[in-house]
Design a protein around this motif. Structure first.
Motif, PDB file in Angstrom:
ATOM      1  N   GLU A  93       0.836  -1.213   0.000  1.00 13.76           N
ATOM      2  CA  GLU A  93       0.000   0.000   0.000  1.00 13.76           C
ATOM      3  C   GLU A  93       0.866   1.257   0.000  1.00 13.76           C
ATOM      4  O   GLU A  93       0.599   2.212  -0.736  1.00 13.76           O
ATOM      5  CB  GLU A  93      -0.924   0.002   1.227  1.00 13.76           C
ATOM      6  N   ALA A  94       1.920   1.248   0.816  1.00 14.13           N
ATOM      7  CA  ALA A  94       2.805   2.423   0.884  1.00 14.13           C
ATOM      8  C   ALA A  94       3.492   2.633  -0.459  1.00 14.13           C
ATOM      9  O   ALA A  94       3.672   3.773  -0.904  1.00 14.13           O
ATOM     10  CB  ALA A  94       3.837   2.238   1.993  1.00 14.13           C
ATOM     11  N   LEU A  96       2.299   1.729  -3.427  1.00 12.14           N
ATOM     12  CA  LEU A  96       1.295   2.169  -4.410  1.00 12.14           C
ATOM     13  C   LEU A  96       1.001   3.659  -4.273  1.00 12.14           C
ATOM     14  O   LEU A  96       0.734   4.338  -5.264  1.00 12.14           O
ATOM     15  CB  LEU A  96       0.006   1.358  -4.256  1.00 12.14           C
ATOM     16  N   GLU A  97       1.069   4.167  -3.031  1.00 13.34           N
ATOM     17  CA  GLU A  97       0.825   5.601  -2.827  1.00 13.34           C
ATOM     18  C   GLU A  97       1.845   6.459  -3.559  1.00 13.34           C
ATOM     19  O   GLU A  97       1.618   7.631  -3.803  1.00 13.34           O
ATOM     20  CB  GLU A  97       0.890   5.942  -1.328  1.00 13.34           C
ATOM     21  N   ARG A  98       2.977   5.882  -3.872  1.00  9.82           N
ATOM     22  CA  ARG A  98       4.047   6.655  -4.511  1.00  9.82           C
ATOM     23  C   ARG A  98       4.110   6.459  -6.015  1.00  9.82           C
ATOM     24  O   ARG A  98       5.006   6.995  -6.662  1.00  9.82           O
ATOM     25  CB  ARG A  98       5.390   6.285  -3.878  1.00  9.82           C
ATOM     26  N   ALA A 100       1.826   6.860  -9.471  1.00  8.54           N
ATOM     27  CA  ALA A 100       0.561   7.236 -10.116  1.00  8.54           C
ATOM     28  C   ALA A 100       0.055   6.046 -10.928  1.00  8.54           C
ATOM     29  O   ALA A 100       0.838   5.203 -11.371  1.00  8.54           O
ATOM     30  CB  ALA A 100       0.785   8.442 -11.018  1.00  8.54           C
ATOM     31  N   HIS A 101      -1.278   5.982 -11.113  1.00  3.42           N
ATOM     32  CA  HIS A 101      -1.879   4.835 -11.791  1.00  3.42           C
ATOM     33  C   HIS A 101      -1.307   4.574 -13.176  1.00  3.42           C
ATOM     34  O   HIS A 101      -1.154   3.431 -13.578  1.00  3.42           O
ATOM     35  CB  HIS A 101      -3.396   5.017 -11.881  1.00  3.42           C
ATOM     36  N   GLU A 124      -1.354  -4.052  -9.812  1.00  3.20           N
ATOM     37  CA  GLU A 124      -2.034  -2.777  -9.519  1.00  3.20           C
ATOM     38  C   GLU A 124      -1.581  -1.648 -10.434  1.00  3.20           C
ATOM     39  O   GLU A 124      -2.284  -0.649 -10.564  1.00  3.20           O
ATOM     40  CB  GLU A 124      -1.771  -2.371  -8.054  1.00  3.20           C
ATOM     41  N   ARG A 125      -0.385  -1.753 -10.992  1.00  3.91           N
ATOM     42  CA  ARG A 125       0.172  -0.678 -11.826  1.00  3.91           C
ATOM     43  C   ARG A 125       0.619  -1.268 -13.169  1.00  3.91           C
ATOM     44  O   ARG A 125       1.788  -1.602 -13.368  1.00  3.91           O
ATOM     45  CB  ARG A 125       1.350  -0.006 -11.115  1.00  3.91           C
ATOM     46  N   TRP A 227      12.280   6.291  -4.272  1.00  3.22           N
ATOM     47  CA  TRP A 227      12.031   5.846  -2.902  1.00  3.22           C
ATOM     48  C   TRP A 227      12.562   4.447  -2.643  1.00  3.22           C
ATOM     49  O   TRP A 227      12.442   3.558  -3.495  1.00  3.22           O
ATOM     50  CB  TRP A 227      10.525   5.776  -2.642  1.00  3.22           C
ATOM     51  N   GLN A 266      10.892   4.109   5.235  1.00  2.00           N
ATOM     52  CA  GLN A 266      11.005   4.682   3.901  1.00  2.00           C
ATOM     53  C   GLN A 266      12.128   5.701   3.881  1.00  2.00           C
ATOM     54  O   GLN A 266      12.494   6.264   4.911  1.00  2.00           O
ATOM     55  CB  GLN A 266       9.713   5.387   3.524  1.00  2.00           C
ATOM     56  N   GLU A 277       6.803  11.077 -10.329  1.00  2.00           N
ATOM     57  CA  GLU A 277       5.877  11.064 -11.470  1.00  2.00           C
ATOM     58  C   GLU A 277       6.562  11.580 -12.736  1.00  2.00           C
ATOM     59  O   GLU A 277       6.394  11.062 -13.815  1.00  2.00           O
ATOM     60  CB  GLU A 277       4.642  11.914 -11.177  1.00  2.00           C
TER      61      GLU A 277
END
Ligand code: SAM
Ligand code: GLN
Length: 281
Positions: A93-94, A96-98, A100-101, A124-125, A227, A266, A277
């Protein structure tokens, strides 16, 4: 005499027995309840008892059924890989937050085991490219088979020690759930851990050897602003932040799980001017 089971243990035992019965009969949970009064053929009853006694000896249920769900994916697991843990979903989850789709992000998962983290991120991506690595060829074979079964085409595999497996690769995100249990920790001799690969579990006298190596070497493989995110033990947050800060990483922080315990740390490559991005366009 053994202690009577508490309500939580009782529910867990019941759920596991149901799972083993579903597995033996090759049926789903709804079928099991709809046919609760059916008789079971003797040969199947024998198989069920065999599965139950293996579980009673401590073998992880996922090694008996050969399956474990992780982040909505049905993964094959064998004794060559760690059984993916629910708590590792926090790391996913952490991560994925970083991303963009629609980002064409470059991601590496160090010590992929069954492929759990790498495959969840790839799923997911869809525009990301994920490199899944492991020192264990046997683990990598399981991860590769899972990617194939799930028809995930945006994952590649490389065998090797931590960042050495990355070659000259540069990534927007490097994730890892490394081994982090201290050698000699009594937990290694208890419960499910006794059945899992030692290579997947322990890492040096304080459990932090793998984290030290990954933190030291990941910088060379992170794009500016990229990251690094990794899982660790509940009592290793301060040590993990100390390692990252000493190496000059920016935005060092620890994330807690639902129970409020340190679980993921992190850090960002020091040159954070280029946003992830943008870097991944
Ligand atoms: N990522 C999987 C998960 O979260 O379920 C597995 C994590 S398991 C805790 C750690 C993994 O690191 C194991 O698959 C193990 O084989 C791998 N590993 C151990 N030492 C390694 C090393 N020196 N280089 C690369 N991978 C290593
Ligand atoms: N989370 C596992 C456990 O404590 C350990 C896996 C690891 O070392 N990454 O059971």
């Amino acid at each position: 005499m053994e202690e009577p089971l508490g309500e939580r243990e009782w529910n867990e035992a019941r759920r596991e027995a149901e799972l083993l019965l579903q597995y033996t009969l090759r049926v789903d949970r709804a079928w099991l309840f709809a046919h609760a009064d059916d008789e079971v053929a003797a040969v199947l009853a024998g198989q069920f008892r065999c599965h139950v006694s293996r579980r009673a000896e401590g073998e992880p249920i996922a090694y008996i059924t050969g399956r474990r769900e992780f982040f909505g994916l049905d993964l094959v697991v064998t004794p060559d890989v760690l059984v993916p843990r629910a708590e590792t979903e926090l790391l996913v989850e952490a991560a994925l937050e970083r991303i963009a789709h629609d980002a064409r992000a470059r991601i590496a998962d160090l010590g992929t085991g069954s492929g759990a983290i790498a495959l969840a991120l790839a799923h997911e991506r869809a525009h990301a490219r994920v490199l899944a690595t492991d020192a264990s060829a046997a683990a990598l074979a399981v991860a590769r088979a899972n990617a194939q079964r799930l028809a995930l085409g945006n994952v590649e595999f490389a065998q090797g020690e931590w960042c050495a497996a990355l070659g000259a690769g540069v990534f927007d995100l490097i994730v890892s759930n490394p081994p982090y249990i201290a050698l000699g920790d009594a937990h290694l001799e208890q419960g499910d851990l006794r059945f899992e690969p030692a290579l997947a579990l322990s890492s040096g006298a304080d459990g932090l050897d793998a984290i030290r190596i990954i933190a030291r070497d990941a910088r060379r493989h992170l794009a500016p602003g990229g990251w690094l995110l990794f899982e660790h033990g509940w009592d290793q947050g301060a040590a993990a932040r100390g390692i990252l800060a000493a190496l000059g990483y920016a935005e060092v922080a620890t994330l807690a799980d639902l129970e409020g315990r340190d679980r993921v740390s992190q850090a960002r490559h020091e040159d954070a001017r280029v946003m992830l991005e943008q870097a991944s366009q």
